[in-house]
Design an enzyme around this catalytic site. Structure first.
Site, PDB file in Angstrom:
ATOM      1  N   ASP A   9       0.857  -1.189   0.000  1.00  0.00           N
ATOM      2  CA  ASP A   9       0.000   0.000   0.000  1.00  0.00           C
ATOM      3  C   ASP A   9       0.893   1.239   0.000  1.00  0.00           C
ATOM      4  O   ASP A   9       2.096   1.160   0.275  1.00  0.00           O
ATOM      5  CB  ASP A   9      -0.910   0.007   1.234  1.00  0.00           C
ATOM      6  CG  ASP A   9      -1.867   1.198   1.248  1.00  0.00           C
ATOM      7  OD1 ASP A   9      -2.675   1.310   0.305  1.00  0.00           O
ATOM      8  OD2 ASP A   9      -1.791   2.028   2.161  1.00  0.00           O
ATOM      9  N   SER A  10       0.275   2.379  -0.273  1.00  0.00           N
ATOM     10  CA  SER A  10       1.015   3.640  -0.232  1.00  0.00           C
ATOM     11  C   SER A  10       1.368   4.047   1.194  1.00  0.00           C
ATOM     12  O   SER A  10       2.180   4.948   1.403  1.00  0.00           O
ATOM     13  CB  SER A  10       0.191   4.751  -0.894  1.00  0.00           C
ATOM     14  OG  SER A  10      -1.006   4.974  -0.158  1.00  0.00           O
ATOM     15  N   CYS A  72      -4.036  -0.966  -2.407  1.00  0.00           N
ATOM     16  CA  CYS A  72      -4.080   0.482  -2.628  1.00  0.00           C
ATOM     17  C   CYS A  72      -4.922   0.687  -3.872  1.00  0.00           C
ATOM     18  O   CYS A  72      -4.622   0.128  -4.929  1.00  0.00           O
ATOM     19  CB  CYS A  72      -2.661   1.020  -2.835  1.00  0.00           C
ATOM     20  SG  CYS A  72      -2.571   2.738  -3.402  1.00  0.00           S
ATOM     21  N   ASN A  73      -5.978   1.458  -3.754  1.00  0.00           N
ATOM     22  CA  ASN A  73      -6.879   1.642  -4.892  1.00  0.00           C
ATOM     23  C   ASN A  73      -6.204   2.372  -6.047  1.00  0.00           C
ATOM     24  O   ASN A  73      -6.416   2.036  -7.211  1.00  0.00           O
ATOM     25  CB  ASN A  73      -8.120   2.409  -4.446  1.00  0.00           C
ATOM     26  CG  ASN A  73      -9.080   1.557  -3.636  1.00  0.00           C
ATOM     27  OD1 ASN A  73     -10.003   0.955  -4.165  1.00  0.00           O
ATOM     28  ND2 ASN A  73      -8.843   1.497  -2.331  1.00  0.00           N
ATOM     29  N   THR A  74      -5.379   3.376  -5.737  1.00  0.00           N
ATOM     30  CA  THR A  74      -4.697   4.113  -6.800  1.00  0.00           C
ATOM     31  C   THR A  74      -3.738   3.199  -7.550  1.00  0.00           C
ATOM     32  O   THR A  74      -3.697   3.198  -8.788  1.00  0.00           O
ATOM     33  CB  THR A  74      -3.933   5.318  -6.215  1.00  0.00           C
ATOM     34  OG1 THR A  74      -4.823   6.110  -5.431  1.00  0.00           O
ATOM     35  CG2 THR A  74      -3.359   6.187  -7.323  1.00  0.00           C
ATOM     36  N   GLU A 151      -2.658   9.115   7.800  1.00  0.00           N
ATOM     37  CA  GLU A 151      -1.232   8.869   7.989  1.00  0.00           C
ATOM     38  C   GLU A 151      -0.691   9.581   9.229  1.00  0.00           C
ATOM     39  O   GLU A 151       0.334   9.187   9.789  1.00  0.00           O
ATOM     40  CB  GLU A 151      -0.451   9.305   6.742  1.00  0.00           C
ATOM     41  CG  GLU A 151      -0.677   8.419   5.526  1.00  0.00           C
ATOM     42  CD  GLU A 151      -0.048   7.039   5.662  1.00  0.00           C
ATOM     43  OE1 GLU A 151       0.959   6.901   6.379  1.00  0.00           O
ATOM     44  OE2 GLU A 151      -0.565   6.084   5.041  1.00  0.00           O
ATOM     45  N   CYS A 183     -10.616   3.900  -1.089  1.00  0.00           N
ATOM     46  CA  CYS A 183      -9.223   4.027  -0.683  1.00  0.00           C
ATOM     47  C   CYS A 183      -9.110   3.244   0.614  1.00  0.00           C
ATOM     48  O   CYS A 183      -9.956   3.412   1.505  1.00  0.00           O
ATOM     49  CB  CYS A 183      -8.836   5.495  -0.461  1.00  0.00           C
ATOM     50  SG  CYS A 183      -7.204   5.724   0.276  1.00  0.00           S
ATOM     51  N   HIS A 185      -7.331   3.599   3.023  1.00  0.00           N
ATOM     52  CA  HIS A 185      -7.162   4.452   4.202  1.00  0.00           C
ATOM     53  C   HIS A 185      -8.511   4.849   4.819  1.00  0.00           C
ATOM     54  O   HIS A 185      -8.597   5.109   6.021  1.00  0.00           O
ATOM     55  CB  HIS A 185      -6.422   5.750   3.836  1.00  0.00           C
ATOM     56  CG  HIS A 185      -4.946   5.595   3.637  1.00  0.00           C
ATOM     57  ND1 HIS A 185      -4.410   4.988   2.529  1.00  0.00           N
ATOM     58  CD2 HIS A 185      -3.895   5.990   4.403  1.00  0.00           C
ATOM     59  CE1 HIS A 185      -3.087   5.026   2.620  1.00  0.00           C
ATOM     60  NE2 HIS A 185      -2.750   5.624   3.743  1.00  0.00           N
TER      61      HIS A 185
END
Length: 269
Positions: A9-10, A72-74, A151, A183, A185
């Site tokens: 993931d990011s 991670c969706n992006t 984050e 997302c 997150h």
């Protein structure tokens, strides 16, 4: 030696998927990589997201994973198809499972999708939803302020609620009955999102459906963990470890107490 499931993931968002893996598949070993030094991915150009994702996959290859989960969706929107052509193990994203979960819940046929700028710009959720149900109506909204809040570990403050209300308040004008948290997150902000959207809008996280897909694939290949040996999970982040570890231990809660965990920092990229 037990092959792990690699999750990337990011940042901390993919922990929502890791937690569900621990719940549904408690014997599976996890190697997790959160790219906290370069988060968020949402505002970045597609080519950069693809490059970062491939770097992480190359790094995780040393652990000989039996599956790679792009949590991670992006990164799913921009890099999933490329990854499937360059690795020899199954690669699972989070967009199609999220779309399936939403379609199973909607009665009005009007589905909201919130995500990063990159995910919304890609149109990946709308494409996935309409492939499954062509007459569905999709309302998408980018929420770039959400990932930085998560984050920073800022899940339930007045600032968080105000940010969510400003981003999503107008969506209450539409007859949507479910909203995809596009997302990984965003489930950290469920309390504020639910308060803004009201009790009649179901919030859809892709984690549960994604892990059902993981189980089905591994079962079909005869690769589900059969050992009774307790798995040792490994969590990597590319940035400062203290906040990452704090958020991870809070989010995973009891799940992380059930198995030994190794925390590491990798200066990838």
């Amino acid at each position: 030696m037990q092959q792990p499931i690699a999750i990337l993931d990011s940042g901390v968002g993919g922990l929502t998927v890791a937690k569900e893996v621990m719940r549904q598949l408690p014997r599976e070993k996890i190697v997790y990589f959160g790219d906290t030094a370069r988060t968020p991915y949402g505002p970045r150009p597609a080519g950069e997201v693809v490059r970062f994702t491939k770097e992480i996959v190359d790094y995780l290859a040393q652990y000989n994973p039996k599956m790679i989960v792009v949590a991670c969706n992006t990164a799913t929107a921009f890099a999933l198809d490329d990854l499937k052509t360059i690795v020899s193990v199954p690669v699972v994203g989070v967009i199609e499972p999220g779309a399936r979960a939403a379609l199973s819940r909607t009665n009005t046929g009007v589905i909201g999708v919130i995500g990063t700028e990159g995910t919304v710009r890609s149109g990946a959720y709308e494409f996935a939803l309409k492939q499954l149900s062509p007459h569905i109506h999709v309302i998408s909204q980018a929420c770039p302020a959400f990932v930085p809040l998560v984050e920073q570990g800022n899940f339930r403050s007045t600032e968080t609620y105000d940010t969510v209300r400003q981003a999503l308040g107008y969506l209450r004008e539409y007859p949507l009955d479910c909203m995809i948290l596009g997302c990984t997150h965003y489930p950290f902000l469920t309390e504020s999102i639910s308060e803004v959207m009201g009790p009649d809008v179901a919030l859809i996280s892709s984690a549960e459906e994604t892990v059902r897909e993981i189980r089905a694939i591994l079962e079909g290949q005869g690769k589900l963990a059969s050992t009774e040996v307790e798995p040792v999970h490994q969590f990597f982040c590319s940035g400062q470890q203290q906040m990452f570890k704090l958020i991870a231990t809070q989010w995973l809660g009891k799940q992380i107490e059930l198995a030994p965990v190794v925390w590491q920092v990798s200066h990838i990229g």
